[in-house]
Structure formats: structure tokens, C-alpha cells
Enzyme design. Sequence first.
Site, PDB file in Angstrom:
ATOM      1  N   ASP A 180       0.857  -1.179   0.000  1.00 35.20           N
ATOM      2  CA  ASP A 180       0.000   0.000   0.000  1.00 35.20           C
ATOM      3  C   ASP A 180       0.895   1.231   0.000  1.00 35.20           C
ATOM      4  O   ASP A 180       2.068   1.159   0.335  1.00 35.20           O
ATOM      5  CB  ASP A 180      -0.894   0.010   1.254  1.00 35.20           C
ATOM      6  CG  ASP A 180      -1.814   1.226   1.289  1.00 35.20           C
ATOM      7  OD1 ASP A 180      -2.353   1.593   0.237  1.00 35.20           O
ATOM      8  OD2 ASP A 180      -1.981   1.818   2.369  1.00 35.20           O
ATOM      9  N   SER A 181       0.323   2.378  -0.341  1.00 30.53           N
ATOM     10  CA  SER A 181       1.051   3.644  -0.304  1.00 30.53           C
ATOM     11  C   SER A 181       1.456   4.028   1.123  1.00 30.53           C
ATOM     12  O   SER A 181       2.387   4.780   1.324  1.00 30.53           O
ATOM     13  CB  SER A 181       0.191   4.751  -0.891  1.00 30.53           C
ATOM     14  OG  SER A 181      -1.042   4.828  -0.208  1.00 30.53           O
ATOM     15  N   CYS A 200      -4.056  -0.769  -2.365  1.00 27.81           N
ATOM     16  CA  CYS A 200      -4.125   0.682  -2.505  1.00 27.81           C
ATOM     17  C   CYS A 200      -4.987   0.938  -3.725  1.00 27.81           C
ATOM     18  O   CYS A 200      -4.680   0.443  -4.823  1.00 27.81           O
ATOM     19  CB  CYS A 200      -2.715   1.225  -2.717  1.00 27.81           C
ATOM     20  SG  CYS A 200      -2.649   2.969  -3.165  1.00 27.81           S
ATOM     21  N   ASN A 201      -6.065   1.668  -3.546  1.00 27.94           N
ATOM     22  CA  ASN A 201      -6.968   1.923  -4.665  1.00 27.94           C
ATOM     23  C   ASN A 201      -6.284   2.684  -5.787  1.00 27.94           C
ATOM     24  O   ASN A 201      -6.529   2.432  -6.956  1.00 27.94           O
ATOM     25  CB  ASN A 201      -8.183   2.715  -4.179  1.00 27.94           C
ATOM     26  CG  ASN A 201      -9.187   1.837  -3.464  1.00 27.94           C
ATOM     27  OD1 ASN A 201     -10.120   1.333  -4.076  1.00 27.94           O
ATOM     28  ND2 ASN A 201      -8.998   1.624  -2.181  1.00 27.94           N
ATOM     29  N   GLU A 237      -6.218  10.150   9.368  1.00 26.71           N
ATOM     30  CA  GLU A 237      -4.877  10.093   9.958  1.00 26.71           C
ATOM     31  C   GLU A 237      -4.771  10.999  11.191  1.00 26.71           C
ATOM     32  O   GLU A 237      -3.971  10.739  12.085  1.00 26.71           O
ATOM     33  CB  GLU A 237      -3.819  10.429   8.903  1.00 26.71           C
ATOM     34  CG  GLU A 237      -3.818   9.313   7.858  1.00 26.71           C
ATOM     35  CD  GLU A 237      -2.677   9.359   6.875  1.00 26.71           C
ATOM     36  OE1 GLU A 237      -2.074  10.421   6.708  1.00 26.71           O
ATOM     37  OE2 GLU A 237      -2.412   8.298   6.268  1.00 26.71           O
ATOM     38  N   CYS A 282     -11.274   3.779  -1.067  1.00 24.13           N
ATOM     39  CA  CYS A 282      -9.967   4.091  -0.486  1.00 24.13           C
ATOM     40  C   CYS A 282      -9.882   3.323   0.824  1.00 24.13           C
ATOM     41  O   CYS A 282     -10.855   3.288   1.589  1.00 24.13           O
ATOM     42  CB  CYS A 282      -9.837   5.591  -0.247  1.00 24.13           C
ATOM     43  SG  CYS A 282      -8.361   6.056   0.687  1.00 24.13           S
ATOM     44  N   THR A 283      -8.725   2.732   1.093  1.00 18.67           N
ATOM     45  CA  THR A 283      -8.605   1.857   2.267  1.00 18.67           C
ATOM     46  C   THR A 283      -8.723   2.605   3.596  1.00 18.67           C
ATOM     47  O   THR A 283      -8.876   1.980   4.634  1.00 18.67           O
ATOM     48  CB  THR A 283      -7.249   1.113   2.246  1.00 18.67           C
ATOM     49  OG1 THR A 283      -6.222   2.060   2.001  1.00 18.67           O
ATOM     50  CG2 THR A 283      -7.244   0.046   1.174  1.00 18.67           C
ATOM     51  N   HIS A 284      -8.642   3.939   3.555  1.00 20.40           N
ATOM     52  CA  HIS A 284      -8.820   4.713   4.794  1.00 20.40           C
ATOM     53  C   HIS A 284     -10.295   4.861   5.171  1.00 20.40           C
ATOM     54  O   HIS A 284     -10.617   5.112   6.325  1.00 20.40           O
ATOM     55  CB  HIS A 284      -8.245   6.120   4.646  1.00 20.40           C
ATOM     56  CG  HIS A 284      -6.752   6.204   4.787  1.00 20.40           C
ATOM     57  ND1 HIS A 284      -5.895   5.612   3.895  1.00 20.40           N
ATOM     58  CD2 HIS A 284      -5.978   6.804   5.714  1.00 20.40           C
ATOM     59  CE1 HIS A 284      -4.660   5.879   4.267  1.00 20.40           C
ATOM     60  NE2 HIS A 284      -4.675   6.585   5.364  1.00 20.40           N
TER      61      HIS A 284
END
Lengths: 264, 264
Positions: free
Chosen positions: B12-13, B75-76, B154, B186-188
Site C-alpha cells: 500500500d502507499s 491501494c486503490n 490520519e 480508499c482503504t482509509h
Amino acid sequence: MYLNNNPIGVFDSGLGGLTVVKELIRLLPREHIVYYGDTARVPYGTKSREAIIRFSHENMRVLLKRNVKMVVVACNTSSSYALGILRKHFHLPIVGVIDPGARKAAEVTRNKKIGVIATPATVNSRSYARAIARRDRAIKISSQACPLFVPLVEEGWLRKPVTTAVAREYLGPLRRSGIDTLVLGCTHYPLLKSVLKDVMGAKVALVDSAHEVAAEVKRVLHERRLLRTSGGRARRAFLISDRPQQFEKTAREFLGYNIKAVKI
Amino acid sequence: MYLNNNPIGVFDSGLGGLTVVKELIRLLPREHIVYYGDTARVPYGTKSREAIIRFSHENMRVLLKRNVKMVVVACNTSSSYALGILRKHFHLPIVGVIDPGARKAAEVTRNKKIGVIATPATVNSRSYARAIARRDRAIKISSQACPLFVPLVEEGWLRKPVTTAVAREYLGPLRRSGIDTLVLGCTHYPLLKSVLKDVMGAKVALVDSAHEVAAEVKRVLHERRLLRTSGGRARRAFLISDRPQQFEKTAREFLGYNIKAVKI
């Protein structure tokens, strides 16, 4: 060595440093400028000390290849962690953004209570607190990391109610602490001035280091007899490590006009 | 070649992909996992296609050195731009996050109106729109980039009024478009589910691809007879390219427990 007609180098983690370039152009319109924005790795403000130092070294090398006569570290995070190390390693004048802002804040405050807002990394480094204390040990400093301000600026939400709400959330403790001076410790924050003024009230002075940095650069060039002497138009080159989505829009916000940038 | 007992690689990023790891552990508790988060260059979602492809290649090489038997591009943004290219270049099974989420959304919708929220890069790539259209051309898709959601997560502002206000701002057009399904691209974003539910209302189904991705990984391992056969505890390694400020706190938010990570 006739360096006078070489460019001033400026680097930043991204495009925020263009607020410093804007002031440099205003104060030193005849100087050539090479700007380097590390847009592939932006932001620095949440990354580790080691990463910030390594990236700053690499940015210096990019500018030195362009024969710059001096360097402006136009990134608060890089200035906080890497300035001393860069000055030991590279033998040309290097100006950071912390000291000029700290000096101005120490001059401006009347009640000796200064607030500093910045990225988490800059706040953690305590660079402003130390720089202000060097001027006047009696000054009380309150710091607040504001990690959402950079994304808000990059989204272009400069005057939205949401932005005011975020600012109220971050600045609440600073307001209650009775500061009369607030240092904008990140090159993105000058774009939020109207929101910050609303939230802090008219009695708190906002210190934006961009103008102070440009004044410091002028002083250094004058002292070292490095001001440009040749004729002809000033050349400005903008280098970036990645062409981010919406690059043109963001660059225009910071600088006030359109630029062409070269990806290297 | 007995690859069965080699780890699943996940990149992932940054740390958002840990939401995918969480589902992998739930569904495939016996599998070894190597996670790589490119925390030195996070985020990818605002960067150029070229940068995203180059970074994704480099991340693949990190995982291949660890002898992974397959790779999850968690990561999308990377999945949107680099998945096809990685599959041509590397000869092992590679699962992205777009297709599983798109498939699920196409199954879930009743009124054939689906919303997609994601980073600017993912939205610009039109990857979800294309993946959903491949399943059903009659489905109408409305997309919205939400660049402030990642910084909000975050910052840990998961249930603040400000976060709801930002969500209202972004989701207004989607609410008015009458969608019955919203893809969290988005994974967030799974961490914002409670805010997103409040804003969208109970009638809109939220599709979080993490679970679907884990199911797809299980299917691929089963089909290729790559499920782990050896005994003993599953090993999980977490590699990062930088140890960001507040690393432990952020990782715990995504995964639900503390991890040790190795900076490489």
C-alpha cells in the site's frame, strides 16, 4: 568566482514554498531563481527526522547542479530538522524559514506570549521554541500541530465554514492561552490568513515568515556581495519531482499566476 | 515449486492497506503475510500516473525479495493505474482492490445507481466506473473525490462534527443523485463508516472492498492450490519505507492492535 549572476536556489517539500518565491520576486525582482519542489514525496510534515534529512540533502544536490549561489530552505519541516546539517555539509549561504519568523515574532509580541502553528514534525522538533528562546528567554510559547491545514489549502477550501470549524478546533487552546502573536509555521498557512484572523481576533498579530525570509535573503546577498549585477530579464525556473494532479491550480494559488514547471 | 508456505504479499502507499490485512487475517488466519507500506512517499492519491506506476513497480520488487506467492495491491490508487501493467510484468497472481469492490457494488444495488468516493487520482482514472460497467452497462455511476478524508482519518478525527461537515460537503451531490450504494474506494474510508452512514442515511449500502478483497484472495489461493499447508503459527511481517510520526497510533487505528514494523 563570479557567482553574482547565478540563481538563488529554493527548495520545498512541494508547492507551499512558492509563497516564499512570491516574496523573493517582490523584494528581489532582478534575481534569477531556481525552485525545486519535491512533489513526489510531499508532504514531509508527518515523516521521520531521518527521511526529512535525507530528502533535504537530495534536494540540495538538485539545486547545486543548477549552480545556485545560495539556497533558501523554504520548508519549515526541512528547516527544523536539516538546516544545521546542511550548513555543515554544503559551503554556500543557506537561509531557513524558522529564524526569520522567530525573530519577527519576538519583535512583534508585547505581552511575551507567542503561539506557533505548524506541521506535527515542525512542532515536535521544537525549532521555533528554541529560536524564539534564543532571542528572549522570558517569552512563553504555545505550539499546536495543525495537520489538516495543508490538505485544506490544497483542496482550495480557503474560506469555507468547515475550514473555520477546523481552525476553531486547533486554535481553541491558543486563544485561551492569551497569546498576542501567532507564527504561521508552514508555507501553506498564509493562504488561510483570513480564516485565522477571524478565529484569533484582530488583536492577535499573524507572523508569516515568507516576507521575513525574503528580507533575510536580501541581507545575505548584500553582505556577501552576491546581488546580481548583469542586465536582462530575471529568469525563473520551476523544477518538480512529480507533476501532481491539479498542479497548475495549486501553483497558481500559491504564486498568484500560472507557471510552467519541468519534471526532473 | 512448493510455494504454498510462502507469504502473501500486500503493499500500500502507506498504512491504509492494514484495513485489508485485518480482513485477510480474519478470513485466512493461517497464512503468512508480508505487508509493505511506502510511508516515505505516501500519499499516492494526488500524484501523477507515472509516479504511481513507478512506485508500484518498486513496491512489487520489495515483496518479491521476500518470496511472496501472490500479491495484494491494497491501494486503490495503485490498483487503478498500475494493476494491468504489474500483471503483464510480474508472473504471479496479483489481486487489486477495485474489481472486488465493483463486483460487490453491482450485486448490492437495486436501483442501479452507485456512488464512488475515492482519492482524486482514483476518481480521475475512472477505474471503478469501468469495472462496474463491465458487470452491468445499465448502472449509473456518480463519483466524488474526497481528498480531505485521508488526512481526517490520519488525524484520528473519526467522529467529530467537523468530519461530518466535510462529509456533507463532499456527499451532497451523491445524496441528491439518489444512489442506493456507495463504494468506499480508499482503504482509509472504512474508519469513517459511522460518519458516512449518518450523512448518507440508513437506506444507502456502504461497500467496503477490504472484505471482498480477502474473499478474492482466498478464492485465488484455493484455485491455484496455493493455500498454506505447513503447521505452526502464521507469521506476519510489517515493512515500511519510513517510520512516520505517530506510526504506532495510526497502525493501531487501522489494524486494531499494536504492531512492530521494520523500516527498510
